[in-house]
Design a protein around this motif. Structure first.
Motif, PDB file in Angstrom:
ATOM      1  N   ILE A 127      14.862   9.779   1.323  1.00 53.52           N
ATOM      2  CA  ILE A 127      14.624   8.502   1.996  1.00 53.52           C
ATOM      3  C   ILE A 127      15.419   7.397   1.302  1.00 53.52           C
ATOM      4  N   GLU A 128      15.441   7.408  -0.020  1.00 58.20           N
ATOM      5  CA  GLU A 128      16.250   6.455  -0.787  1.00 58.20           C
ATOM      6  C   GLU A 128      17.022   7.210  -1.857  1.00 58.20           C
ATOM      7  N   ARG A 129      18.200   6.726  -2.140  1.00 55.47           N
ATOM      8  CA  ARG A 129      18.960   7.233  -3.284  1.00 55.47           C
ATOM      9  C   ARG A 129      18.676   6.327  -4.469  1.00 55.47           C
ATOM     10  N   GLU A 130      18.306   6.938  -5.598  1.00 53.47           N
ATOM     11  CA  GLU A 130      17.977   6.215  -6.815  1.00 53.47           C
ATOM     12  C   GLU A 130      16.889   5.162  -6.575  1.00 53.47           C
ATOM     13  N   PRO A 131      15.731   5.577  -6.078  1.00 50.89           N
ATOM     14  CA  PRO A 131      14.631   4.617  -5.887  1.00 50.89           C
ATOM     15  C   PRO A 131      14.166   4.064  -7.228  1.00 50.89           C
ATOM     16  N   SER A 132      13.604   2.866  -7.188  1.00 55.49           N
ATOM     17  CA  SER A 132      13.233   2.199  -8.435  1.00 55.49           C
ATOM     18  C   SER A 132      11.865   2.597  -8.971  1.00 55.49           C
ATOM     19  N   ASP A 133      11.000   3.137  -8.096  1.00 55.21           N
ATOM     20  CA  ASP A 133       9.617   3.356  -8.516  1.00 55.21           C
ATOM     21  C   ASP A 133       9.227   4.819  -8.685  1.00 55.21           C
ATOM     22  N   VAL A 134      10.020   5.765  -8.177  1.00 53.49           N
ATOM     23  CA  VAL A 134       9.714   7.189  -8.313  1.00 53.49           C
ATOM     24  C   VAL A 134      11.008   7.951  -8.581  1.00 53.49           C
ATOM     25  N   ALA A 135      10.859   9.207  -8.969  1.00 53.60           N
ATOM     26  CA  ALA A 135      12.036  10.056  -9.145  1.00 53.60           C
ATOM     27  C   ALA A 135      12.678  10.339  -7.793  1.00 53.60           C
ATOM     28  N   GLU A 136      13.980  10.512  -7.783  1.00 45.12           N
ATOM     29  CA  GLU A 136      14.697  10.707  -6.522  1.00 45.12           C
ATOM     30  C   GLU A 136      14.186  11.911  -5.758  1.00 45.12           C
ATOM     31  N   ASP A 137      13.802  12.988  -6.461  1.00 46.94           N
ATOM     32  CA  ASP A 137      13.336  14.203  -5.802  1.00 46.94           C
ATOM     33  C   ASP A 137      11.813  14.280  -5.704  1.00 46.94           C
ATOM     34  N   VAL A 191       7.337  12.009  -2.320  1.00 47.86           N
ATOM     35  CA  VAL A 191       7.138  10.781  -1.542  1.00 47.86           C
ATOM     36  C   VAL A 191       8.462  10.171  -1.109  1.00 47.86           C
ATOM     37  N   ASN A 192       9.558  10.601  -1.763  1.00 52.14           N
ATOM     38  CA  ASN A 192      10.882  10.096  -1.398  1.00 52.14           C
ATOM     39  C   ASN A 192      11.659  11.112  -0.569  1.00 52.14           C
ATOM     40  N   LEU A 193      10.980  12.161  -0.111  1.00 48.93           N
ATOM     41  CA  LEU A 193      11.646  13.212   0.652  1.00 48.93           C
ATOM     42  C   LEU A 193      11.045  13.347   2.042  1.00 48.93           C
ATOM     43  N   ALA A 194      11.844  13.843   2.958  1.00 47.04           N
ATOM     44  CA  ALA A 194      11.376  14.109   4.315  1.00 47.04           C
ATOM     45  C   ALA A 194      12.121  15.324   4.847  1.00 47.04           C
ATOM     46  N   VAL A 195      11.465  16.052   5.728  1.00 45.78           N
ATOM     47  CA  VAL A 195      12.091  17.210   6.366  1.00 45.78           C
ATOM     48  C   VAL A 195      12.670  16.776   7.704  1.00 45.78           C
ATOM     49  N   THR A 196      13.938  17.053   7.905  1.00 42.62           N
ATOM     50  CA  THR A 196      14.603  16.685   9.161  1.00 42.62           C
ATOM     51  C   THR A 196      15.399  17.877   9.686  1.00 42.62           C
ATOM     52  N   CYS A 197      15.654  17.849  10.990  1.00 48.91           N
ATOM     53  CA  CYS A 197      16.591  18.825  11.549  1.00 48.91           C
ATOM     54  C   CYS A 197      18.015  18.335  11.286  1.00 48.91           C
TER      55      CYS A 197
END
Length: 284
Positions: free
Chosen positions: A40-50, A53-59
């Motif tokens: 969802i974000e690259r290099e988010p400020s509040d959580v680890a990138e992986d 909560v920063n991930l989503a499954v997409t086609c």
């Protein structure tokens, strides 16, 4: 392509039911969609990138969309920053589609974006584009319009007869447009959305559809008197085919408007205490 490790990917697919979180296409074993894990974000400020909560499954198609979705500068018409506070990247895509194929029936527009948007969502976003001048302060022109006769969608200059302000001949559709306008006015007065939904007997989500649709079509509710036809003198009515009276602007045959209270006569009987919404402060 995925850039997460295999273990994180497996957990995300399992937790999201092996389906795209946007278009709901299924991946193996129940479907054949190629699924990706999207940051969802690259290099988010509040959580680890992986972090999940920063991930989503997409086609594959939706993942491509997120990385290449259009901006207002990609639109075939000029859009302002104020416009984009109401519009979405999907709206820019719809404008590009209409630039390519419009004026076109809804089905021809929908098939070009159905991977990203549901049929209901496409209709709603077309209403937003059509009524954007009533949703964005400072904008004085629609972005798109619909032909009142053919139903085709296109840019205003390409539409022969605008559906903006048009009174449909179909009674059920005319009643719907009138109710939409009542809902819009109530919300514009600051009425609580839950209260509006309750009074009109619709879901809260449906009030958004009605609000956007009313902004698009600008149904001329104030032009109707208690008798159920546009206010004015009797000489505005003449005899049409088979002796059926019609208004001289060709709008709607007299008698096809249904219950007169719909046009402002006695709305309480049909919708409950609508006067509270239209004349009061909307508080509970």
């Amino acid at each position: 392509m995925d850039t997460v490790d295999a273990g994180t990917r497996a957990v995300m697919l399992r937790d999201r039911g092996n389906r795209c979180q946007w278009c709901a296409l299924r991946g193996p074993p129940r479907g054949d969609a190629a699924l990706h894990v999207h940051h969802i974000e690259r290099e988010p400020s509040d959580v680890a990138e992986d972090d999940p909560v920063n991930l989503a499954v997409t086609c594959r198609a939706c993942h491509n969309w997120f990385h290449h979705r259009p901006t207002r500068l990609d639109a075939p018409v000029e859009l302002t920053e104020a416009d984009m506070r109401v519009l979405l990247p999907h709206d820019v895509l719809l404008l590009k589609v209409l630039d390519e194929v419009g004026p076109a029936p809804f089905r021809d527009v929908f098939v070009r974006v159905k991977v990203l948007l549901s049929e209901t969502a496409v209709r709603e976003r077309l209403w937003v584009l059509m009524g954007v001048d009533r949703l964005v302060a400072g904008r004085d022109e629609q972005l798109v319009d619909q032909d009142a006769k053919t139903g085709a969608w296109g840019f205003p200059e390409d539409v022969a007869e605008s559906a903006r302000g048009y009174v449909p001949g179909d009674r059920a559709l005319a009643l719907q447009r009138a109710e939409d306008e009542l809902v819009r006015r109530a919300l514009d007065r600051g009425c609580d959305r839950e209260l509006v939904a309750s009074v009109f007997g619709v879901t809260r989500r449906n009030t958004f559809h009605k609000q956007y649709r009313a902004s698009a079509y600008a149904f001329p509710l104030d032009e109707f008197d208690r008798g159920g036809r546009p206010a004015g003198s009797d000489d505005e009515v003449s005899e049409g085919e088979d002796g059926v009276p019609v208004w001289n602007d060709g709008a709607v045959p007299d008698g096809d408007l249904g219950r007169v209270e719909t046009w402002g006569g006695e709305p309480d009987e049909m919708y409950g205490d609508v006067s509270e919404l239209l004349n009061g402060d909307g508080s509970e």
